[in-house]
Design a protein around this motif. Structure first.
Motif, PDB file in Angstrom:
ATOM      1  N   VAL A 342       0.864  -1.038  -0.090  1.00  0.00           N
ATOM      2  CA  VAL A 342      -0.053   0.009  -0.107  1.00  0.00           C
ATOM      3  C   VAL A 342       0.778   1.078  -0.037  1.00  0.00           C
ATOM      4  O   VAL A 342       1.874   1.151   0.456  1.00  0.00           O
ATOM      5  N   VAL A 343       0.420   2.329  -0.705  1.00  0.00           N
ATOM      6  CA  VAL A 343       1.214   3.659  -0.607  1.00  0.00           C
ATOM      7  C   VAL A 343       0.324   4.743   0.506  1.00  0.00           C
ATOM      8  O   VAL A 343      -0.843   4.778   0.257  1.00  0.00           O
ATOM      9  N   ARG A 344       0.990   5.210   1.234  1.00  0.00           N
ATOM     10  CA  ARG A 344       0.134   6.148   2.173  1.00  0.00           C
ATOM     11  C   ARG A 344       1.187   7.584   2.049  1.00  0.00           C
ATOM     12  O   ARG A 344       2.450   7.548   1.934  1.00  0.00           O
ATOM     13  N   ARG A 345       0.381   8.432   2.350  1.00  0.00           N
ATOM     14  CA  ARG A 345       1.065   9.892   2.333  1.00  0.00           C
ATOM     15  C   ARG A 345       0.906  10.367   3.958  1.00  0.00           C
ATOM     16  O   ARG A 345      -0.291  10.186   4.446  1.00  0.00           O
ATOM     17  N   LEU A 346       2.018  10.437   4.336  1.00  0.00           N
ATOM     18  CA  LEU A 346       1.895  11.037   6.011  1.00  0.00           C
ATOM     19  C   LEU A 346       2.718  12.263   6.445  1.00  0.00           C
ATOM     20  O   LEU A 346       3.601  12.666   5.531  1.00  0.00           O
ATOM     21  N   THR A 347       2.530  12.844   7.419  1.00  0.00           N
ATOM     22  CA  THR A 347       3.049  13.973   7.791  1.00  0.00           C
ATOM     23  C   THR A 347       3.911  13.399   9.212  1.00  0.00           C
ATOM     24  O   THR A 347       3.254  13.039  10.436  1.00  0.00           O
ATOM     25  N   VAL A 348       5.378  13.822   9.476  1.00  0.00           N
ATOM     26  CA  VAL A 348       6.002  13.609  10.523  1.00  0.00           C
ATOM     27  C   VAL A 348       5.547  14.477  11.552  1.00  0.00           C
ATOM     28  O   VAL A 348       5.539  15.615  11.485  1.00  0.00           O
ATOM     29  N   GLY A 349       5.379  13.679  12.666  1.00  0.00           N
ATOM     30  CA  GLY A 349       5.064  14.754  14.176  1.00  0.00           C
ATOM     31  C   GLY A 349       6.253  14.845  14.800  1.00  0.00           C
ATOM     32  O   GLY A 349       7.343  14.405  14.573  1.00  0.00           O
ATOM     33  N   THR A 350       6.168  15.678  15.864  1.00  0.00           N
ATOM     34  CA  THR A 350       7.107  16.243  16.703  1.00  0.00           C
ATOM     35  C   THR A 350       7.686  14.911  17.654  1.00  0.00           C
ATOM     36  O   THR A 350       8.937  14.689  17.840  1.00  0.00           O
ATOM     37  N   VAL A 365      10.481   4.788   1.903  1.00  0.00           N
ATOM     38  CA  VAL A 365      10.231   5.878   1.663  1.00  0.00           C
ATOM     39  C   VAL A 365      10.389   6.518   0.137  1.00  0.00           C
ATOM     40  O   VAL A 365      11.596   6.381  -0.324  1.00  0.00           O
ATOM     41  N   LEU A 366       9.392   6.520  -0.472  1.00  0.00           N
ATOM     42  CA  LEU A 366       9.337   7.029  -1.962  1.00  0.00           C
ATOM     43  C   LEU A 366       9.751   8.514  -2.143  1.00  0.00           C
ATOM     44  O   LEU A 366      10.387   8.653  -2.969  1.00  0.00           O
ATOM     45  N   ALA A 367       9.244   9.559  -1.264  1.00  0.00           N
ATOM     46  CA  ALA A 367       9.492  10.699  -1.609  1.00  0.00           C
ATOM     47  C   ALA A 367       9.246  11.416  -0.473  1.00  0.00           C
ATOM     48  O   ALA A 367       8.524  10.827   0.479  1.00  0.00           O
ATOM     49  N   VAL A 368      10.029  12.577  -0.390  1.00  0.00           N
ATOM     50  CA  VAL A 368       9.783  13.413   0.942  1.00  0.00           C
ATOM     51  C   VAL A 368       9.880  14.695   0.654  1.00  0.00           C
ATOM     52  O   VAL A 368      10.398  15.419  -0.338  1.00  0.00           O
ATOM     53  N   ARG A 369       8.871  15.566   1.186  1.00  0.00           N
ATOM     54  CA  ARG A 369       8.881  17.143   0.943  1.00  0.00           C
ATOM     55  C   ARG A 369       9.129  17.729   2.523  1.00  0.00           C
ATOM     56  O   ARG A 369       8.211  17.583   3.239  1.00  0.00           O
ATOM     57  N   ARG A 370       9.952  18.266   2.574  1.00  0.00           N
ATOM     58  CA  ARG A 370      10.561  19.212   3.949  1.00  0.00           C
ATOM     59  C   ARG A 370      10.425  20.652   4.006  1.00  0.00           C
ATOM     60  O   ARG A 370      10.588  21.130   3.002  1.00  0.00           O
ATOM     61  N   ALA A 401       5.796   3.091   0.983  1.00  0.00           N
ATOM     62  CA  ALA A 401       5.202   1.853   0.500  1.00  0.00           C
ATOM     63  C   ALA A 401       5.516   0.801   1.093  1.00  0.00           C
ATOM     64  O   ALA A 401       6.782   0.829   1.878  1.00  0.00           O
ATOM     65  N   GLY A 402       4.828  -0.216   1.433  1.00  0.00           N
ATOM     66  CA  GLY A 402       5.138  -1.621   2.017  1.00  0.00           C
ATOM     67  C   GLY A 402       3.842  -2.411   2.531  1.00  0.00           C
ATOM     68  O   GLY A 402       2.787  -1.881   1.952  1.00  0.00           O
ATOM     69  N   PRO A 403       4.244  -3.425   3.058  1.00  0.00           N
ATOM     70  CA  PRO A 403       2.912  -3.988   3.600  1.00  0.00           C
ATOM     71  C   PRO A 403       2.015  -3.314   4.444  1.00  0.00           C
ATOM     72  O   PRO A 403       2.439  -2.348   5.426  1.00  0.00           O
ATOM     73  N   GLU A 404       0.502  -3.590   4.398  1.00  0.00           N
ATOM     74  CA  GLU A 404      -0.215  -2.753   5.193  1.00  0.00           C
ATOM     75  C   GLU A 404       0.062  -2.615   6.720  1.00  0.00           C
ATOM     76  O   GLU A 404       0.135  -1.807   7.242  1.00  0.00           O
ATOM     77  N   SER A 405       0.485  -3.728   7.419  1.00  0.00           N
ATOM     78  CA  SER A 405       0.719  -3.834   8.601  1.00  0.00           C
ATOM     79  C   SER A 405       1.951  -2.994   9.006  1.00  0.00           C
ATOM     80  O   SER A 405       2.094  -2.231   9.834  1.00  0.00           O
ATOM     81  N   ALA A 406       2.963  -3.178   8.041  1.00  0.00           N
ATOM     82  CA  ALA A 406       4.227  -2.414   8.402  1.00  0.00           C
ATOM     83  C   ALA A 406       4.108  -0.865   8.134  1.00  0.00           C
ATOM     84  O   ALA A 406       4.452  -0.093   9.051  1.00  0.00           O
ATOM     85  N   VAL A 407       3.129  -0.553   7.360  1.00  0.00           N
ATOM     86  CA  VAL A 407       2.980   0.849   7.043  1.00  0.00           C
ATOM     87  C   VAL A 407       2.147   1.549   8.159  1.00  0.00           C
ATOM     88  O   VAL A 407       2.417   2.667   8.630  1.00  0.00           O
ATOM     89  N   GLU A 408       1.129   0.748   8.734  1.00  0.00           N
ATOM     90  CA  GLU A 408       0.542   1.171   9.866  1.00  0.00           C
ATOM     91  C   GLU A 408       1.385   1.451  10.930  1.00  0.00           C
ATOM     92  O   GLU A 408       1.153   2.441  11.678  1.00  0.00           O
ATOM     93  N   THR A 409       2.391   0.382  11.406  1.00  0.00           N
ATOM     94  CA  THR A 409       3.192   0.606  12.029  1.00  0.00           C
ATOM     95  C   THR A 409       4.065   1.863  12.123  1.00  0.00           C
ATOM     96  O   THR A 409       4.135   2.791  12.938  1.00  0.00           O
ATOM     97  N   PHE A 410       4.654   2.172  11.073  1.00  0.00           N
ATOM     98  CA  PHE A 410       5.391   3.183  10.594  1.00  0.00           C
ATOM     99  C   PHE A 410       4.505   4.724  10.791  1.00  0.00           C
ATOM    100  O   PHE A 410       5.071   5.625  11.395  1.00  0.00           O
ATOM    101  N   SER A 411       3.170   4.616  10.452  1.00  0.00           N
ATOM    102  CA  SER A 411       2.597   5.682  10.453  1.00  0.00           C
ATOM    103  C   SER A 411       2.188   6.131  12.068  1.00  0.00           C
ATOM    104  O   SER A 411       2.485   7.088  12.358  1.00  0.00           O
ATOM    105  N   GLU A 412       2.009   5.241  12.864  1.00  0.00           N
ATOM    106  CA  GLU A 412       1.991   5.237  14.163  1.00  0.00           C
ATOM    107  C   GLU A 412       3.162   5.801  14.878  1.00  0.00           C
ATOM    108  O   GLU A 412       3.153   6.656  15.809  1.00  0.00           O
ATOM    109  N   ALA A 413       4.234   5.518  14.309  1.00  0.00           N
ATOM    110  CA  ALA A 413       5.579   5.727  14.957  1.00  0.00           C
ATOM    111  C   ALA A 413       5.898   7.290  14.830  1.00  0.00           C
ATOM    112  O   ALA A 413       6.625   7.969  15.549  1.00  0.00           O
ATOM    113  N   VAL A 414       5.681   7.556  13.525  1.00  0.00           N
ATOM    114  CA  VAL A 414       6.305   8.871  13.108  1.00  0.00           C
ATOM    115  C   VAL A 414       5.185  10.003  13.224  1.00  0.00           C
ATOM    116  O   VAL A 414       5.561  11.369  13.047  1.00  0.00           O
TER     117      VAL A 414
END
Length: 416
Positions: A342-350, A365-370, A401-414
């Motif tokens: 799956v592909v997700r767009r995330l915003t990194v929190g503090t 990580v496919l792309a970053v806009r900072r 991009a990655g497996p859905e479970s891994a992306v969900e974990t990564f999303s909760e972390a960042v």
């Protein structure tokens, strides 16, 4: 002097000398509450206000024996204290309600309320509906009643994982495309309610002709399904001219439109059959909306200026529709989905960067806009990976991009 006059003079002196103590008390109450979270004691505010008022009164020449022994002094002191306590209360309330971390980026990236987000599979979507009246854009003619009604009754499904500013841009583009609006301005709130200000279409055909080209109408055999925007090759004798379809209409299109107009009153008025059963649902259209039914008719194409004379002199031009091919972006997403990613767009929190960079072998990580301090908080363009040299920072926007479970974990972390 009489007592009413003394009271009026006391009110005047209190207002005259209480402005500065009230301003200081309000500012001090706001700063203390905002930076420390502690409310400044009222006794300290009273002492501070009386001290400032006495100094100010001495500078203004108000401390005289006749004033000090008159009732007006007591009234003035009460007015000064009330102003100072009121200003302190308002400053303390403002310091408690104002967000601690307020930035232009956070204001610009407001998102939808969770109550209006609908989960469709693994993606969130939202249905945006207009609120209030559809207003006319200043400087343009007013909207027609039909167009205003169509916009008022419309609803649009959009992705819910993007900021409201991006939602507004996407809805404006869709309205321009669907209704040929000359201009439109959309504001969407957290409840997915859109305030629309629009201008009616102006110069419909001329607006669709690209710069440097001309529109030419031809009587020919129109392929079934031909629609505006299709790329065609016009063959006339031994010459082939490429162009873009601006409009197409055939005899079958006219007949279908007349039949639909005749059937509409009967459809709206029918409630059921004699035996109580409802009429069957109308069959779905066999071709996309706006596409031609095909047959003999007229088609308007945009061609290069030098080809206009040749087309006007052609006796029996023929149309050949060119294939647009498959979008490479859709092919790439198709390959990712077939791989189970799956592909997700995330915003990194503090909080996601407090313990250093978050990495996982299953997420790419496919792309970053900072944004950086060297650009005063302004965002850079997208930087495409995987060659990203520095760790993610708070406020960065990333596509992963990655497996859905891994992306969900990564999303909760960042994204905390």
């Amino acid at each position: 002097m009489t007592l009413p006059v003394e009271i009026l003079l006391g009110l005047y002196l209190g207002l005259l000398t209480g402005i500065v103590p009230a301003f200081v008390a309000g500012s001090l109450g706001f700063l203390v509450r905002y930076f420390t979270g502690v409310t400044l004691p009222g006794f300290g505010v009273v002492v501070l206000a009386l001290s400032i008022a006495s100094v100010q009164g001495g500078l203004l020449g108000l401390v005289e024996p006749d004033i000090a022994q008159s009732p007006r002094l007591l009234v003035a002191v009460l007015v000064v204290l009330m102003l100072a306590l009121y200003a302190h209360n308002q400053g303390d309330k403002l310091g408690a309600e104002l967000p601690r971390r307020l930035s232009l980026t956070s204001i610009r990236q407001r998102t939808l309320s969770a109550d209006v987000v609908e989960l469709v599979g693994t993606m969130g979507q939202v249905t945006v509906r207009p609120t209030g009246e559809i207003r006319d854009l200043e400087g343009y003619p007013p909207l027609s009643s039909e167009l205003r009604t169509s916009l008022k009754a419309g609803s649009w499904r959009l992705p819910a994982d993007i900021p409201l500013s991006e939602l507004e841009v996407r809805l404006e583009e869709r309205l321009r495309t669907d209704h040929d609006l000359a201009d439109v301005d959309v504001t969407i709130d957290e409840q997915a309610r859109a305030t629309i200000v629009a201008a009616p279409p102006s110069g419909g055909l001329s607006r669709r002709v690209p710069e440097g080209q001309r529109a030419v109408s031809l009587a020919t055999l129109v392929p079934t399904g031909l629609a505006r925007g299709d790329t065609v090759a016009i063959q006339s004798g031994d010459r082939t001219i490429n162009g873009t379809v601006l409009s197409a209409r055939t005899e079958r299109d006219v007949a279908d439109a007349d039949a639909a107009a005749d059937a509409e009153p009967a459809t709206n008025g029918s409630a059921g059959t004699d035996d109580g059963e409802r009429d069957t649902e109308p069959e779905p259209p066999t071709r996309p909306a706006g596409a031609s039914a095909g047959g003999v008719g007229r088609v308007t194409v945009a061609v290069a200026r030098r080809a206009v004379a040749s087309l006007l002199e052609a006796d029996q031009p023929r149309l050949v529709v060119h294939s647009r091919g498959t979008s490479q972006e859709f092919e790439a997403f198709g390959l990712i989905r077939r791989a189970g990613y799956v592909v997700r767009r995330l915003t990194v929190g503090t909080a996601g960067t407090d313990d250093g960079p978050v990495t996982t072998a299953d997420v790419t990580v496919l792309a970053v806009r900072r944004q950086g301090s060297e650009t005063s908080g302004r965002q850079h363009g997208w930087v495409f990976g995987p060659g990203i040299e520095r760790a993610l920072e708070a406020g960065d926007e990333v596509f992963v991009a990655g497996p859905e479970s891994a992306v969900e974990t990564f999303s909760e972390a960042v994204a905390r």
